[in-house]
Scaffold this motif. Structure first.
Motif, PDB file in Angstrom:
ATOM      1  N   ALA A 139      -9.816  40.551  18.054  1.00 52.47           N
ATOM      2  CA  ALA A 139     -10.449  41.828  18.608  1.00 52.47           C
ATOM      3  C   ALA A 139      -9.256  43.135  18.591  1.00 52.47           C
ATOM      4  N   GLU A 184      -8.320  44.228  14.888  1.00 49.56           N
ATOM      5  CA  GLU A 184      -9.318  45.220  14.274  1.00 49.56           C
ATOM      6  C   GLU A 184      -9.568  46.431  15.177  1.00 49.56           C
ATOM      7  N   GLU A 185      -9.398  46.368  16.385  1.00 49.06           N
ATOM      8  CA  GLU A 185      -9.621  47.617  17.197  1.00 49.06           C
ATOM      9  C   GLU A 185      -8.339  48.506  16.805  1.00 49.06           C
ATOM     10  N   HIS A 186      -7.267  48.298  16.440  1.00 42.60           N
ATOM     11  CA  HIS A 186      -6.228  48.967  16.204  1.00 42.60           C
ATOM     12  C   HIS A 186      -5.832  49.299  14.757  1.00 42.60           C
ATOM     13  N   ARG A 187      -6.799  48.707  13.901  1.00 40.36           N
ATOM     14  CA  ARG A 187      -6.895  48.866  12.460  1.00 40.36           C
ATOM     15  C   ARG A 187      -5.791  48.163  11.735  1.00 40.36           C
ATOM     16  N   GLN A 233      -3.102  55.783  23.197  1.00 42.40           N
ATOM     17  CA  GLN A 233      -3.674  54.179  23.008  1.00 42.40           C
ATOM     18  C   GLN A 233      -2.423  53.402  22.638  1.00 42.40           C
TER      19      GLN A 233
END
Length: 421
Positions: free
Chosen positions: A186, A189-192, A401
Motif C-alpha cells: 500500500a 503504490e501510494e508513493h508511486r 509528504q
C-alpha cells in the motif's frame, strides 16, 4: 441475509449477477487487511450476498503474490489446458528423440532466464526451485535432467539437488507477515514506486508497525517491489565566464544547518520535452531540506531568479545573516541580484568554478526530482504546461509528504515544525 436486508432493503434480493471490478475488489481487500475491518461487516456494507465471496477474493489475493486477478472470459482453463496439452503431445510425437531433448533444453533455458529480478542480482534459490518444479510437470522430465541443463549453462543461476529439495520442503516463514506485506504494498503504490526499503521501513514505524529494515527489504524482494533506480541526468549550465564579482565559497561542502533560514541553496535546471524546454529555479533550505520558493520559466532569465527571491522573502522576511549559496551562473553574478541580497542582509556564497560538488545539495535535489517524476514518465506529459503542473505537484508532495532518512523519518515541513517547536 437478514443483516443484508436491514442494510440495503428488500431490493438486494432482486439484484442480478454482478461482475465486480478490480478496483472494487482492491478496496474491499484493503478494508480487511490494512484497515482491519471484520470481513463479515465489509461484505454486508458492500452488498455481497455471500460472505464466502470476500473470503475467496482474499485467498486468491494471497495465492497470486498479493495481486488481484480478474478471471478472463472465454474458454474454461481446463479446456485451454487440454487444447495446449493435445497440441504439445502432437508436436512431441513429430520430433525425433534428439530434437525433443533440444526442445526441452531450450524451454528450460527460457524459463530460468526469464525469472524476474533486478539487473544486478541473482534470483533466489526458492524462486529457482519453484520454476524447476513447474518444469518437471510441464516437460515430464526428472529433476536431475533439469538441474543438469541449468548448471551446465554458465549464463544461468545454478542450483544443487540438495538445495532444490531443501527449498521444496522449507516452510514459508512469511505466513505471519501478511499484514506487513499488505502495508508495504500500500505504501509502495501510494508513493508511486518512489520509496525503497529504508523509507518504507520509516513509514511503517510512523503507522505503528515496528519492523526491522532487513525484513522489509526481504519482503519487498519477495513481492517484486523495487524503488526507482537512479539515472544520470542532464545539468543545465548557466556559466558564461566572469561577468561580475565572484564571492567566496562560505559553505565548503558543509551543506547542513542547525536551524532554518541559516543556509539557502539555489540553481537552475532544464527540462526537455518534445523539442521544447522549461526551466526550474528553486531555493532549498539547508536545515529542513524543504523547497522554500521556486519559479518556472520557458527561458532562463534574470526575472525568473528575482521572482523566486521575492517569493521567498514574502514567506520569510527576517533574512539577516542568511548565507545564499549558488554556482557561478551569470544570473548570480548580475549586479541587480547581488544588490538585492545585500539590501536584505544576505551574504552571498559561490561554488568554485568547475566544482559541481561544491553545489552538491542542489545537484542531489535535482537528481531526486527528475528521477521520481520525469525520467521514464515523459509520455505522461502531453505539453510543457502539463509538465510544469507536474513539477508543481511534485514539489508540494516533496515538502509535505516525502519522508527523508536524514530528517528522522519526517517530511521537510514536519521537520521544520519539530526544529522550531
Amino acid at each position: 441475509m437478514l443483516a443484508l436486508i436491514q442494510r440495503h432493503g428488500l431490493a438486494i434480493l432482486d439484484q442480478p449477477y454482478t461482475e465486480y471490478s478490480l478496483e472494487f475488489k482492491q478496496q474491499a481487500i484493503i478494508r480487511v487487511l490494512v484497515k482491519h475491518e471484520p470481513a463479515y461487516q465489509v461484505a454486508i456494507d458492500l452488498g455481497l450476498k455471500s460472505n464466502g465471496m470476500l473470503a475467496n477474493w482474499l485467498r486468491s489475493y494471497r495465492e497470486n503474490g498479493y495481486n488481484v486477478v480478474i478471471k478472463q472470459k472465454g474458454r474454461s482453463p481446463h479446456a485451454q489446458t487440454r487444447s495446449r496439452n493435445q497440441t504439445s503431445e502432437a508436436r512431441k510425437r513429430a520430433l525425433t528423440p534428439a530434437e525433443l531433448e533440444a526442445d526441452r533444453r531450450e524451454r528450460i533455458y527460457k524459463k530460468i532466464d526469464r525469472l524476474s529480478r533486478p539487473a544486478d542480482q541473482e534470483p533466489q534459490a526458492a524462486e529457482i526451485a519453484r520454476a524447476v518444479t513447474q518444469l518437471r510437470h510441464e516437460l515430464k522430465v526428472s529433476v536431475t535432467f533439469i538441474l543438469a541443463v541449468i548448471n551446465a549453462n554458465p549464463n544461468l543461476p545454478h542450483l544443487s539437488r540438495s538445495n532444490y529439495y531443501y527449498n521444496l520442503q522449507k516452510k514459508d516463514k512469511d505466513r505471519g507477515n501478511q499484514q506487513v506485506m499488505a502495508e508495504i504494498k500500500a505504501i509502495y503504490e501510494e508513493h508511486r514506486h518512489r520509496y525503497g526499503y529504508r523509507r518504507i521501513t520509516l513509514e511503517l514505524r510512523r503507522r505503528g508497525l515496528l519492523v526491522n529494515h532487513k525484513k522489509v527489504q526481504r519482503l519487498m524482494n519477495k513481492l517484486k517491489l523495487f524503488g526507482i533506480v537512479s539515472k544520470r541526468w542532464h545539468k543545465y549550465n548557466s556559466y558564461r565566464g566572469t561577468q561580475g564579482p565572484i564571492k567566496t565559497d562560505l559553505i565548503k561542502r558543509n551543506f547542513s544547518a542547525v536551524y532554518p533560514e541559516h543556509k539557502w541553496y539555489s540553481d537552475v535546471t532544464e527540462f526537455k520535452l518534445n523539442g521544447q524546454k522549461t526551466y526550474l529555479s528553486p531555493i532549498v533550505d539547508g536545515c529542513t531540506q524543504e523547497v522554500i520558493a521556486y519559479s518556472i520559466s520557458r527561458s532562463p532569465n534574470l526575472k525568473q531568479i528575482m521572482d523566486m527571491l521575492k517569493q521567498a522573502w514574502r514567506k520569510h522576511p527576517a533574512l539577516n545573516g542568511l548565507i545564499f549559496h549558488t554556482d557561478q551562473g551569470w544570473q548570480y553574478q548580475h549586479p541587480k541580484f547581488q544588490a538585492w541580497l545585500k539590501d536584505h542582509g544576505i551574504e552571498q556564497s559561490m561554488s568554485r568554478k568547475g566544482n559541481s560538488l561544491d553545489d552538491g545539495l542542489m545537484e542531489g535535489f535535482f537528481g531526486i526530482l527528475k528521477r521520481e517524476m520525469f525520467y521514464g514518465f515523459e509520455a505522461q506529459f502531453k505539453s510543457l504546461k502539463e509538465l510544469e503542473e507536474g513539477i508543481q505537484k511534485y514539489i508540494s508532495y516533496y515538502n509535505q509528504q516525502r519522508i527523508k532518512v536524514k530528517l528522522k523519518g519526517l517530511s521537510p515541513l514536519e521537520y521544520r515544525a519539530l526544529v522550531l517547536s
